[in-house]
Design a protein around this motif. Structure first.
Motif, PDB file in Angstrom:
ATOM      1  N   MET A 292      42.517  43.314  48.168  1.00 18.14           N
ATOM      2  CA  MET A 292      43.797  43.692  48.725  1.00 18.14           C
ATOM      3  C   MET A 292      43.575  44.776  49.779  1.00 18.14           C
TER       4      MET A 292
ATOM      5  N   SER B 284      55.515  43.720  47.288  1.00 13.58           N
ATOM      6  CA  SER B 284      54.540  42.630  47.325  1.00 13.58           C
ATOM      7  C   SER B 284      53.193  43.078  46.750  1.00 13.58           C
ATOM      8  N   GLU B 285      52.817  44.330  46.969  1.00 13.08           N
ATOM      9  CA  GLU B 285      51.567  44.836  46.394  1.00 13.08           C
ATOM     10  C   GLU B 285      51.679  44.973  44.875  1.00 13.08           C
TER      11      GLU B 285
ATOM     12  N   TYR C 133      53.587  43.166  42.902  1.00 11.84           N
ATOM     13  CA  TYR C 133      53.516  41.800  42.388  1.00 11.84           C
ATOM     14  C   TYR C 133      52.076  41.300  42.365  1.00 11.84           C
ATOM     15  N   GLU C 134      51.359  41.512  43.453  1.00 12.34           N
ATOM     16  CA  GLU C 134      50.013  40.949  43.561  1.00 12.34           C
ATOM     17  C   GLU C 134      49.053  41.560  42.556  1.00 12.34           C
TER      18      GLU C 134
ATOM     19  N   ARG D 213      49.909  40.238  39.175  1.00 12.20           N
ATOM     20  CA  ARG D 213      49.472  38.850  39.053  1.00 12.20           C
ATOM     21  C   ARG D 213      47.972  38.764  38.823  1.00 12.20           C
ATOM     22  N   ARG D 214      47.193  39.571  39.553  1.00  7.01           N
ATOM     23  CA  ARG D 214      45.744  39.503  39.421  1.00  7.01           C
ATOM     24  C   ARG D 214      45.268  39.915  38.026  1.00  7.01           C
TER      25      ARG D 214
END
Length: 345
Positions: A292, A303-304, A306-307, A310-311
């Motif tokens: 990232m 968005s960060e 969420y990412e 998710r990871r």
């Protein structure tokens, strides 16, 4: 959608933050009137351009209207032409002529336990809305899982402050994983313990499935020993912590970290923070490749957030679907973390 319920939530959130701002509503006449009459807003910005719109037709302007959006006009010509909305003002609101600099990003503090009942109610309500009754077939109830996270708040707070991230990232991932813990997971954990403690006879070593007993997702973080090693190794190798990297191919190292994840909640929750850093770095040695742009920060964008959530779960479904569900949990935790920051500051 329950519009008034939505605005009641906004009103409550403003109250939690000392009513530093007043609440306004943008929408058709009917919506603005109903929200205002319920006491959830102080002024209305009316979307009034279509008299045939069902929320406008037959309804008068709300008594608290501040701006009325009446028509769209085109100004300019050719490639420079743009559409603008023409508004009229009642004078109730004069707009904003200047702005203060953005508030500094304040590190998290210990949870204010006086908000426990409200935090629990919000988490229970949300989990029930996505199919998790308070007490279901899983090992632990919503209350027990949340109690476990909050009981180790010192470890969570210290980890978040040490690495400049929001506590909610750690709380969300750990709560979500722990709430999914089932009887089958307990049985798998028992198998891993037996495997590493010499209780698998020689004749059974090559049987199908036995190799899977080498590791499992365990403890409050539901993290594999292998993953814990890679996450901590990444932090050691990049200078965040001191120590000697462990070998992810070593049974002894796998079991050492796995057993700490299983039995030491402080270690497990601290490991969640390191796993988020490892994930943002592209999970060296793991199941991601693309780093990232930034490691977790206090000003992480949606968005960060969420990412990185998710990871934590992986690169395949249900990680993407679950991360969207976890976003709501993140904001519930952050709501009460923010209140705690404000009360302490």
């Amino acid at each position: 959608m329950n519009t008034q319920g939505y605005f009641k939530g906004i009103e409550d959130a403003m109250a939690d933050n000392g009513n530093a701002y007043e609440v306004g509503v943008y929408g058709p006449r009917n919506v603005c009137t109903r929200v205002g009459q319920a006491g959830h807003s102080t002024a209305s910005f009316v979307s009034d351009m279509s008299s045939a719109f069902s929320g406008n037709f037959g309804y008068s302007l709300p008594t608290d209207w501040a701006y009325d959006q009446i028509v769209t006009r085109t100004i300019g010509s050719g490639d420079g032409a743009i559409n603008i909305d023409v508004n009229i003002a009642s004078g109730r609101d004069t707009g904003q002529a200047s702005f203060n600099p953005p508030a500094a990003q304040t590190p998290d503090v210990l949870f204010d336990i006086s908000y426990w009942t409200r935090l629990l109610a919000d988490v229970q309500s949300y989990m029930e809305s996505i199919g998790f009754a308070e007490d279901d077939e899983r090992m632990y109830t919503t209350t027990q899982c949340l109690e476990t996270i909050i009981a180790r708040d010192v470890a969570v707070s210290n980890t978040a402050r040490a690495y400049g991230m929001r506590k909610a990232l750690i709380q969300t991932s750990a709560f979500w994983e722990f709430r999914h813990y089932k009887n089958e997971d307990l049985i798998t954990d028992a198998g891993v313990w037996l495997y590493h403690n010499g209780h698998i006879p020689d004749w059974a070593q090559g049987l199908p499935g036995v190799s899977r007993l080498r590791d499992s997702s365990t403890g409050v973080a539901q993290m594999y020993g292998f993953v814990g090693i890679l996450a901590w190794n990444n932090s050691i190798n990049t200078g965040l912590v001191t120590g000697t990297p462990k070998n992810p191919a070593s049974d002894a190292d796998i079991f050492t970290v796995w057993d700490m994840l299983r039995t030491d909640n402080d270690f497990a929750l601290t490991s969640v923070g390191h796993a988020h850093i490892w994930a943002a770095d592209g999970k060296p040695g793991g199941d991601e490749e693309q780093p990232m742009e930034r490691r977790p920060r206090l000003d992480y964008t949606e968005s960060e957030i969420y990412e990185v959530l998710r990871r934590y779960q992986g690169p395949e479904e249900p990680a993407f679907t679950d991360a969207r569900k976890r976003m709501a949990l993140y904001y519930i935790f952050e709501k009460y973390n923010r209140i705690s920051r404000s009360a302490a500051g």
